[in-house]
Design a protein around this motif. Structure first.
Motif, short mmCIF file in Angstrom:
data_model
loop_
_atom_site.label_atom_id
_atom_site.label_comp_id
_atom_site.label_asym_id
_atom_site.label_seq_id
_atom_site.Cartn_x
_atom_site.Cartn_y
_atom_site.Cartn_z
N GLU A 151 0.84 -1.20 0.00
CA GLU A 151 0.00 0.00 0.00
C GLU A 151 0.87 1.25 0.00
N VAL A 152 1.95 1.22 0.78
CA VAL A 152 2.89 2.34 0.78
C VAL A 152 3.46 2.53 -0.63
N GLY A 153 3.87 1.43 -1.26
CA GLY A 153 4.43 1.51 -2.61
C GLY A 153 3.44 2.07 -3.61
N GLU A 154 2.19 1.65 -3.52
CA GLU A 154 1.16 2.14 -4.44
C GLU A 154 0.91 3.64 -4.25
N LYS A 155 0.96 4.09 -3.01
CA LYS A 155 0.77 5.52 -2.75
C LYS A 155 1.96 6.33 -3.27
N ILE A 156 3.15 5.76 -3.16
CA ILE A 156 4.33 6.43 -3.71
C ILE A 156 4.20 6.55 -5.23
N LEU A 157 3.80 5.48 -5.89
CA LEU A 157 3.63 5.51 -7.34
C LEU A 157 2.58 6.55 -7.75
N ALA A 158 1.48 6.60 -7.02
CA ALA A 158 0.43 7.58 -7.34
C ALA A 158 0.95 9.00 -7.16
N GLY A 159 1.73 9.24 -6.10
CA GLY A 159 2.28 10.57 -5.88
C GLY A 159 3.28 10.95 -6.96
N MET A 160 4.11 10.01 -7.39
CA MET A 160 5.03 10.26 -8.49
C MET A 160 4.27 10.63 -9.76
N THR A 161 3.20 9.92 -10.03
CA THR A 161 2.42 10.16 -11.24
C THR A 161 1.84 11.57 -11.25
N ARG A 162 1.48 12.07 -10.07
CA ARG A 162 0.99 13.46 -9.96
C ARG A 162 2.14 14.46 -9.86
N ASN A 163 3.36 13.96 -9.75
CA ASN A 163 4.55 14.78 -9.52
C ASN A 163 4.42 15.57 -8.22
N ASP A 164 3.96 14.90 -7.17
CA ASP A 164 3.87 15.54 -5.87
C ASP A 164 5.27 15.72 -5.28
N GLY A 165 5.53 16.88 -4.75
CA GLY A 165 6.80 17.09 -4.08
C GLY A 165 6.86 16.39 -2.73
N LEU A 166 5.72 16.24 -2.09
CA LEU A 166 5.62 15.62 -0.77
C LEU A 166 4.58 14.52 -0.82
N ILE A 167 4.98 13.32 -0.41
CA ILE A 167 4.06 12.19 -0.39
C ILE A 167 3.95 11.67 1.03
N PHE A 168 2.80 11.89 1.65
CA PHE A 168 2.49 11.29 2.94
C PHE A 168 1.66 10.04 2.67
N THR A 169 2.01 8.95 3.29
CA THR A 169 1.31 7.69 3.06
C THR A 169 0.32 7.36 4.17
#
Length: 304
Positions: free
Chosen positions: A232-250
């Protein structure tokens, strides 16, 4: 952004959060290189990829404090894939103890892995990402300790604060190249990170912390059973990368902490007039930061 056939390297990618990221990336169609230290974890990861019908990753043995090995890995990635699109600096150690008793060895080990490992990955592998042009991404995995300090996590916290500062600044530097950069701050995750103190290298044996009590450490490790699934952490990281989020809180459970930080920070600011010259310098700083985030390369001349 589509990730199919993009090449990603994940440090510490065969267990814990790193393996969660690797599985999320594989499902997105990415080609993977995973670094490891433990042969059993590498074998388990290889079995998972084969069992689930994914191409075998390129497994690369690495101690993230080894700069020479990182340089070799850059060449191996170039030879094997001819490119690198995504770098995930994930490998780290979770070691705790009261900061007032810490030795140089404690600082050198924890900072060397948690901050130095990120630095080594960036220095060695960012040129390969830049060579590929726009569309690459750097992910630095820190921790909620990048925002929240505690009495047993001083050096660990310092290392994660350092990763946070580095990543936030690097994002500005990479924007003109069309390369994304994300800081990830996960919290309690179902991993074996609690046992890092049992794997202390001999070179850093002179600890100022009390000798490790294995039973106490194992009891502490039971808290991790309540953690988030690494996938789940990995999927949230991938989603944040796709949005080009500077900060990803999981993890969502920190609103009270951030409210306290915000209120305490505002309350600590002196209530007084600001000279206009100083106010103008800060205005220029904010303007430069916004321009950098938009893709402009900023120099010292932009700050005065």
């Amino acid at each position: 952004m589509g990730w199919t056939q993009k090449v990603a390297l994940v440090t510490g990618g065969v267990s814990g959060i790193g393996f969660g990221v690797a599985r999320a990336f594989a499902a997105a169609g990415m080609r993977l290189a995973l670094t490891y230290r433990d042969e059993a974890h590498r074998a388990d990861a290889a079995h998972w990829f084969a069992q689930n019908g994914y191409d075998a990753p390129l497994f690369l043995k690495l101690d993230v404090t080894d700069r020479a090995r990182f340089a070799d890995i850059a060449q191996e990635l170039d030879a094997h894939f001819g490119r690198l699109d995504v770098l995930v600096n994930n490998a780290g150690v979770s070691v705790f103890g009261p900061t007032d008793t810490a030795s140089h060895a404690d600082y050198d080990w924890i900072m060397g892995v948690n901050f130095g490992g990120v630095v080594n990955g960036i220095v060695a592998l960012l040129p390969l990402i830049k060579r590929g042009g726009p569309g690459g991404h750097v992910v630095n995995v820190a921790s909620m300790a990048a925002y929240l300090s505690g009495p047993q996590a001083g050096i660990y916290t310092a290392s994660k604060f350092a990763v946070r500062g580095l990543t936030e600044s690097l994002r500005y530097n990479l924007a003109p190249f069309g390369i994304g950069c994300s800081l990830v701050c996960p919290a309690l995750t179902k991993t074996n990170a609690w046992d890092s103190a049992l794997k202390r290298p001999d070179a850093f044996a002179q600890s100022g912390f009390a000798p490790v009590d294995r039973a106490e450490l194992e009891q502490f490790g039971t808290a991790f059973d309540a953690g988030m699934d690494p996938l789940e952490v990995g999927e949230k990281i991938l989603a944040g990368m796709t949005r080009n989020d500077g900060l990803i809180f999981t993890h969502p459970e920190f609103a009270d902490d951030f409210r306290e930080i915000y209120e305490a920070s505002l309350a600590a600011l002196p209530d007084e007039e600001v000279p206009e010259a100083r106010r103008e310098i800060e205005r220029l700083r904010r303007e430069a930061a916004r321009a950098a985030a938009g893709g402009k390369a900023i120099g010292l001349a932009d700050l005065t």
